[in-house]
Design a protein around this motif. Structure first.
Motif, PDB file in Angstrom:
ATOM      1  N   ALA A 126       0.812  -1.216   0.000  1.00 12.19           N
ATOM      2  CA  ALA A 126       0.000   0.000   0.000  1.00 12.19           C
ATOM      3  C   ALA A 126       0.850   1.274   0.000  1.00 12.19           C
ATOM      4  N   ARG A 127       1.918   1.296   0.796  1.00 15.13           N
ATOM      5  CA  ARG A 127       2.668   2.538   0.989  1.00 15.13           C
ATOM      6  C   ARG A 127       3.991   2.580   0.228  1.00 15.13           C
ATOM      7  N   GLY A 128       4.467   1.436  -0.237  1.00 15.27           N
ATOM      8  CA  GLY A 128       5.762   1.396  -0.892  1.00 15.27           C
ATOM      9  C   GLY A 128       6.837   0.917   0.056  1.00 15.27           C
ATOM     10  N   VAL A 129       8.013   0.686  -0.493  1.00 11.80           N
ATOM     11  CA  VAL A 129       9.152   0.154   0.258  1.00 11.80           C
ATOM     12  C   VAL A 129      10.245   1.217   0.307  1.00 11.80           C
ATOM     13  N   PRO A 130      10.824   1.476   1.485  1.00 17.16           N
ATOM     14  CA  PRO A 130      11.985   2.384   1.531  1.00 17.16           C
ATOM     15  C   PRO A 130      13.083   1.848   0.620  1.00 17.16           C
ATOM     16  N   ASN A 131      13.536   2.682  -0.294  1.00 13.32           N
ATOM     17  CA  ASN A 131      14.451   2.219  -1.343  1.00 13.32           C
ATOM     18  C   ASN A 131      15.911   2.304  -0.887  1.00 13.32           C
ATOM     19  N   TYR A 132      16.170   1.731   0.284  1.00 12.65           N
ATOM     20  CA  TYR A 132      17.525   1.727   0.818  1.00 12.65           C
ATOM     21  C   TYR A 132      18.462   0.915  -0.077  1.00 12.65           C
ATOM     22  N   PHE A 133      19.717   1.344  -0.138  1.00 10.09           N
ATOM     23  CA  PHE A 133      20.758   0.465  -0.657  1.00 10.09           C
ATOM     24  C   PHE A 133      21.012  -0.594   0.409  1.00 10.09           C
ATOM     25  N   GLY A 134      21.001  -1.856   0.008  1.00  9.96           N
ATOM     26  CA  GLY A 134      21.202  -2.942   0.951  1.00  9.96           C
ATOM     27  C   GLY A 134      22.662  -3.157   1.273  1.00  9.96           C
ATOM     28  N   PRO A 135      22.948  -4.046   2.222  1.00  7.64           N
ATOM     29  CA  PRO A 135      24.334  -4.267   2.657  1.00  7.64           C
ATOM     30  C   PRO A 135      25.250  -4.762   1.554  1.00  7.64           C
ATOM     31  N   GLN A 136      24.675  -5.345   0.487  1.00  7.60           N
ATOM     32  CA  GLN A 136      25.509  -5.817  -0.620  1.00  7.60           C
ATOM     33  C   GLN A 136      26.302  -4.678  -1.256  1.00  7.60           C
ATOM     34  N   GLY A 178       8.016   8.618 -15.187  1.00  6.97           N
ATOM     35  CA  GLY A 178       9.426   8.819 -14.877  1.00  6.97           C
ATOM     36  C   GLY A 178       9.851  10.272 -14.887  1.00  6.97           C
ATOM     37  N   GLY A 179       8.919  11.183 -15.140  1.00  8.99           N
ATOM     38  CA  GLY A 179       9.250  12.600 -15.158  1.00  8.99           C
ATOM     39  C   GLY A 179       9.621  13.118 -13.774  1.00  8.99           C
ATOM     40  N   VAL A 180      10.599  14.018 -13.727  1.00  7.84           N
ATOM     41  CA  VAL A 180      11.077  14.597 -12.472  1.00  7.84           C
ATOM     42  C   VAL A 180      10.758  16.080 -12.454  1.00  7.84           C
ATOM     43  N   PHE A 181      10.279  16.590 -11.321  1.00  7.75           N
ATOM     44  CA  PHE A 181       9.918  18.007 -11.240  1.00  7.75           C
ATOM     45  C   PHE A 181      10.255  18.570  -9.866  1.00  7.75           C
ATOM     46  N   LEU A 182      10.478  19.875  -9.818  1.00 11.23           N
ATOM     47  CA  LEU A 182      10.776  20.581  -8.579  1.00 11.23           C
ATOM     48  C   LEU A 182       9.485  20.837  -7.813  1.00 11.23           C
ATOM     49  N   VAL A 183       9.479  20.508  -6.541  1.00 12.51           N
ATOM     50  CA  VAL A 183       8.323  20.745  -5.683  1.00 12.51           C
ATOM     51  C   VAL A 183       8.429  22.153  -5.104  1.00 12.51           C
ATOM     52  N   GLU A 184       7.548  23.026  -5.553  1.00  6.56           N
ATOM     53  CA  GLU A 184       7.509  24.390  -5.041  1.00  6.56           C
ATOM     54  C   GLU A 184       6.424  24.573  -3.999  1.00  6.56           C
ATOM     55  N   ASP A 185       5.319  23.842  -4.152  1.00  6.79           N
ATOM     56  CA  ASP A 185       4.203  23.926  -3.204  1.00  6.79           C
ATOM     57  C   ASP A 185       3.949  22.531  -2.641  1.00  6.79           C
ATOM     58  N   PRO A 186       4.594  22.172  -1.521  1.00  8.54           N
ATOM     59  CA  PRO A 186       4.438  20.815  -0.987  1.00  8.54           C
ATOM     60  C   PRO A 186       3.016  20.501  -0.549  1.00  8.54           C
ATOM     61  N   HIS A 187       2.246  21.503  -0.158  1.00 11.16           N
ATOM     62  CA  HIS A 187       0.871  21.251   0.259  1.00 11.16           C
ATOM     63  C   HIS A 187       0.008  20.807  -0.922  1.00 11.16           C
ATOM     64  N   ALA A 188       0.308  21.329  -2.105  1.00 10.11           N
ATOM     65  CA  ALA A 188      -0.449  20.946  -3.296  1.00 10.11           C
ATOM     66  C   ALA A 188       0.000  19.592  -3.836  1.00 10.11           C
ATOM     67  N   GLU A 189       1.287  19.268  -3.694  1.00  7.69           N
ATOM     68  CA  GLU A 189       1.836  18.062  -4.304  1.00  7.69           C
ATOM     69  C   GLU A 189       1.814  16.837  -3.383  1.00  7.69           C
ATOM     70  N   SER A 190       1.818  17.067  -2.058  1.00  2.64           N
ATOM     71  CA  SER A 190       1.879  15.915  -1.137  1.00  2.64           C
ATOM     72  C   SER A 190       0.719  14.935  -1.281  1.00  2.64           C
ATOM     73  N   PRO A 191      -0.510  15.385  -1.569  1.00  4.33           N
ATOM     74  CA  PRO A 191      -1.578  14.392  -1.778  1.00  4.33           C
ATOM     75  C   PRO A 191      -1.259  13.402  -2.891  1.00  4.33           C
ATOM     76  N   ARG A 192      -0.539  13.838  -3.926  1.00  4.23           N
ATOM     77  CA  ARG A 192      -0.148  12.920  -4.994  1.00  4.23           C
ATOM     78  C   ARG A 192       0.849  11.886  -4.470  1.00  4.23           C
ATOM     79  N   ALA A 193       1.723  12.328  -3.563  1.00  9.48           N
ATOM     80  CA  ALA A 193       2.671  11.392  -2.956  1.00  9.48           C
ATOM     81  C   ALA A 193       1.944  10.393  -2.062  1.00  9.48           C
ATOM     82  N   GLU A 194       0.965  10.870  -1.318  1.00  4.01           N
ATOM     83  CA  GLU A 194       0.206   9.982  -0.431  1.00  4.01           C
ATOM     84  C   GLU A 194      -0.568   8.938  -1.232  1.00  4.01           C
ATOM     85  N   ARG A 195      -0.956   9.263  -2.446  1.00  5.69           N
ATOM     86  CA  ARG A 195      -1.664   8.310  -3.314  1.00  5.69           C
ATOM     87  C   ARG A 195      -0.698   7.391  -4.064  1.00  5.69           C
TER      88      ARG A 195
END
Length: 360
Positions: A160-170, A238-255
């Motif tokens: 549901a929430r995704g996996v923290p994309n840590y680099f593993g010990p390898q 795969g598009g990357v963009f600068l977050v200028e208004d986190p209040h407007a963009e965070s709902p997209r991250a939560e989804r």
């Protein structure tokens, strides 16, 4: 104030987990077949061309070991062999390897215990590092009786929430010490001359800083939220963009539509700015580093979270088996650590998923 981190060694306990469900604990890799990895190609093979692709299954060997034997037995130069990723020794793994097609007539003479050629096909280009869509993992966890329900609850949260994309010990070598020598390389203090080894060691330093940046986000409830100055990535395009208004963009991250990225520092990866930049500088400062020390590296951006595909879990007599697909460059240990809540593969020193050159 966050305490200064003095160790450059990999340590799971220093990295925040996403889930707070009980860990199943248990035992991994009791047998090679307990850990299976299937490499998923990035593109279909054309069936014609000057390169011969070999679909290999291997047990008990690193990818590098198999490539060395392939070169020795077929007479192929190392630089003419292509691989998409590096696969672990302590597992049953399948992957593609390419060689010039002119060596096809010598292939029947190739023999190596624990290695099988499953199929061959022609293609127009040499296989390149990173030319894979991802990896399918099937992992058996033993010595965890009755833990399947707990593992299923945790897996549902990760789906549901995704996996923290840590680099593993390898990524950090035996005992997690690659970053120590990597820092000496970056500072011009290392006597190592092999350029491939030097590159790999410095990726450990990039990875260490990224892991700390991600851990800080988890500690501060920013895993699926955005900050001003974040460079966010769209999961569909795969598009990357600068977050200028986190209040407007965070709902997209939560989804789960977009996620923050972290910097793998280098000359082509600009540091983050504003609030996200402050968090990034905090992660750097804990290791006594600045972006300038990475001037010899190319640099890149890396997603802070990834989503599982085809996640499944089956109970067993003494534990459970979990299966899932991850995109290239992501580590199965990040999933298993959330399920088991142990130092998963912390003493490892070999690549598991094969994006060793990411961030070069």
């Amino acid at each position: 104030m966050v305490a200064t981190i003095v160790s450059l060694a990999f340590d799971w306990s220093a990295l925040a987990a996403l889930t707070d469900t009980p860990g199943t604990r248990g035992r991994l890799r009791a047998r090679p077949e307990d850990f299976r990895v299937e490499e998923l190609p990035a593109y279909p093979l054309s069936g014609e061309g000057e390169h011969l692709y070999l679909h290999l299954e291997k047990t008990g060997h690193t990818t590098a070991h198999v490539v060395r034997e392939l070169c020795a037995q077929l007479g192929v130069r190392d630089r003419d062999v292509g691989v998409a990723g590096l696969k672990d020794r302590h597992a049953v793994t399948t992957q593609w390897v390419s060689v010039p097609a002119k060596y096809e007539e010598r292939l029947p003479a190739f023999g190596m215990e624990g290695v099988r050629v499953l199929e061959t096909a022609r293609h127009t280009n040499k296989l390149g590092l990173g030319h894979l869509r991802g990896n399918r993992f099937v992992v058996r966890v033993r010595e965890a009786p009755g833990a399947a329900d707990t593992a299923a609850d945790t897996l549902a949260l990760l789906v549901a929430r995704g996996v923290p994309n840590y680099f593993g010990p390898q990524r950090f070598g035996l005992r997690g010490l690659n970053a120590e020598e990597g820092l000496r390389v970056l500072r011009g203090e290392s006597r190592l001359r092999d350029p491939r080894v030097r590159r790999f060691l410095t990726t450990s330093v990039q990875s260490l800083v990224f892991n700390r940046f991600l851990s800080l986000r988890l500690e501060r409830d920013l895993f699926d939220r955005l900050l001003a100055g974040d460079m966010a990535k769209k999961h569909d395009t795969g598009g990357v963009f600068l977050v200028e208004d986190p209040h407007a963009e965070s709902p997209r991250a939560e989804r789960g539509e977009v996620s923050a990225t972290g910097t793998l520092f280098g000359k082509k990866a600009r540091p983050l700015t504003l609030d996200a930049g402050e968090l990034e500088r905090e992660a750097l400062s804990e290791f006594g580093l600045t972006p300038e020390v990475f001037a010899s590296r190319r640099g890149d951006r890396r997603l802070t979270r990834v989503f599982l595909e085809g996640a499944e879990l089956r109970p067993g007599e003494d534990g459970y088996t979990v299966a899932f697909t991850l995109p290239r460059g992501s580590f199965a240990t990040s999933v298993l650590r959330e399920l088991m809540k142990t130092d998963v593969d912390a003493a490892a020193g070999e690549p598991e998923d094969g994006d060793a050159e990411e961030g070069e």
